[in-house]
Structures are given as structure tokens and as C-alpha cells.
Design an enzyme around this catalytic site. Sequence first.
Site, PDB file in Angstrom:
ATOM      1  N   LYS A 113     -18.094 -10.510  30.970  1.00  0.00           N
ATOM      2  CA  LYS A 113     -19.070 -11.581  31.198  1.00  0.00           C
ATOM      3  C   LYS A 113     -20.128 -11.187  32.225  1.00  0.00           C
ATOM      4  CE  LYS A 113     -16.033 -15.420  29.897  1.00  0.00           C
ATOM      5  NZ  LYS A 113     -15.390 -16.685  30.345  1.00  0.00           N
ATOM      6  N   LYS A 194     -11.432 -12.548  14.870  1.00  0.00           N
ATOM      7  CA  LYS A 194     -10.780 -13.843  15.040  1.00  0.00           C
ATOM      8  C   LYS A 194     -11.798 -14.973  14.934  1.00  0.00           C
ATOM      9  CE  LYS A 194      -7.827 -16.254  18.424  1.00  0.00           C
ATOM     10  NZ  LYS A 194      -7.224 -16.147  19.775  1.00  0.00           N
ATOM     11  N   LYS A 197     -15.325 -20.502  17.927  1.00  0.00           N
ATOM     12  CA  LYS A 197     -16.356 -21.545  17.927  1.00  0.00           C
ATOM     13  C   LYS A 197     -17.668 -21.048  18.514  1.00  0.00           C
ATOM     14  CE  LYS A 197     -14.850 -23.582  22.351  1.00  0.00           C
ATOM     15  NZ  LYS A 197     -13.627 -22.801  22.576  1.00  0.00           N
TER      16      LYS A 197
END
Length: 329
Positions: A113, A194, A197
Amino acid sequence: MDKKIVFSAIQPSGSLTIGNYLGALSNFSELQKDYNCLYCVADMHAITVPQKPADLRRRTLDLIALYVACGIDPDKSILYIQSQVPEHTELAWVLNTITSVGQLNRMTQFKDKSQKQKEVYAGLLNYPVLMVADILLYQTSYVPVGEDQRQHIELTRDIAERFNTRYSPTFTIPDILAPKVGARIMSLQNPSSKMSKSDADENAFILILDEPDVIRRKIKRAVTDSIGEVHYSDDQPGVKNLLDIYSSFKHITPQEAEKEFAQAGYGELKEAVAEAVVEGLAPVQKRYKEIREDKDMLESICKTGAEKASHLAQRTLRKVYRKVGFAQF
């Protein structure tokens, strides 16, 4: 508390997918029978990336309602919002003092990140310590997470052992609670990844709260192949993923699903998968709408859950404060 404790937290970062439902939420209600369970909406973790306040509040209550709709009973489990139990951050501060910066720099999610952000804030570096506090605060025995969270559990165990060695035994050393063997739901557009969302392609995932027609459209557009036969094979990842979804919602094995569609084409398979998903999610969606519209019920669940969680948390925090030398009266 006569049973061992299970703790789980999910960030209110948006609607959850059928992968989240099949892999976690649908199984959480079963854990209530054998364990004392705490289910937390981790809104404090969510603000490590910028959030619109109104959206964060809405999604937090959405997730509480979804927890209940998926079978979590607030009378059997403790269901609460992280920011309403200040003991989480109080313990996190103490644990920060025995956590090295080197450990935090090595965390995989931090490295991933931080590379995507122009400026890295301290919260992104320190949030694993808050996660450690979340778990240790309740003397948790088990955390139901996948392999992608193993590093966080190892950090939790390391910090707990370090505190116990330095100050005397205080924290339970938690373990991962391995999920039941089941399907790993993959992207409808890229079945090698995978289902997520956060995927840029909205046709790649199905949300728990998607409307029936949206579900049908997404599955109709799901990637298959040019073979034209239904086999549960790694050589046909798109078809295999559809069979995994179908068998999970129908509570049968993938091999049984494969036999069911032995003479079927992809169109027939997709239609059946879509109806299985629509049918399987219907009671959850119905219950969710009822709960979400009942503001008084939601507030009562949150307040009661926070009170119960805080009561447990104080028992641990008082021990910690006494052992590190804080004056208490």
C-alpha cells in the site's frame, strides 16, 4: 466465559461479495454454537485510507445489518463497532511501545500500500498494532482468517509473547481458526484471481446485495472457454469457478455439480448458477432490508455490543496497565 473466544473484524470498506459470504459470513453463525464470538466492524482501520465521513457511517451500519442478516445473533455473539470501544486504541498505544519499526516495515500489506501512495501516513504503518490489540484485548484463542492474514497473526503472537515475557503472562496466544474446506471463489472475468469487491471491472464480482437481474447479467457475462463441455478441471478455470459457486450455494460437492451438467452447454450452466445464487441470497437480502430500515434496532445492537465488548476489554486493559506501572485508583 466458559468457551474459548473467537474474534473477527471486517472493515466497512464497501459491499461484500459472495466470496466473503461463502468463505466467512455464512460460516460465522455456526461458530456461535461452540465459541464465545466477537464480531467487530473495524471502522478505525478503514480510515488508514481517506474516507467520506457520511459514507463511512452508512457502510458501518450496512455491515452491522449484514452480519445479523447472515445469521449472527446479537444475543449469542458480541457484535459491535470498533470506534465505540476505546480500549482498542488504549491497548494499541501500550503495544506500540514494544513493537519495532522494522517489524512494521516488513508487513506485506504496508509495503504494497505504501508504494501506491504519494505520502505515507503513520496510521498505515501502525495499523497492524491496532489489529494486534483488537485480538489480544479479548484473550482471543482463535481468529478465523485465511492464509493472506497469517503474517498479522504471527505478529500478534510475537507481540503477545514479548509482553508476557517482559511483564509476566497476560495475553492468550491466539491461533488461526482454519475455515471449513470449501470453494475459493474467483473473479468472473479473470478466474485466476480471487473475487474482490475492489476489482475495476464490476462484472468480475457479485455482491451479496446485488439485485437478482444484476446477478444474472454478471454470470451471463462470466468468462468460460471454447471447449464447450462442462468439466471440473483446472484446464477450464472459468467453468470450474461456476461449478464452485453452484455447488456452494446448493450445498453439494463440485463433482456432483459436474455430473448434473454433464450434458449441458455453458448457457444452461450459467442460467442454473445464476438462479442458485439468486435463490441462496434471497433470504439474506430480505432480512438485511428489514434490519437496515429499523434504526432503533441497529442502534440497540451497536450500543449493547459495545457495552459487552468494553466490559471484557477492561478486564484485560486493567491487567496491562497495572503490569506496565500505570497508577490506578
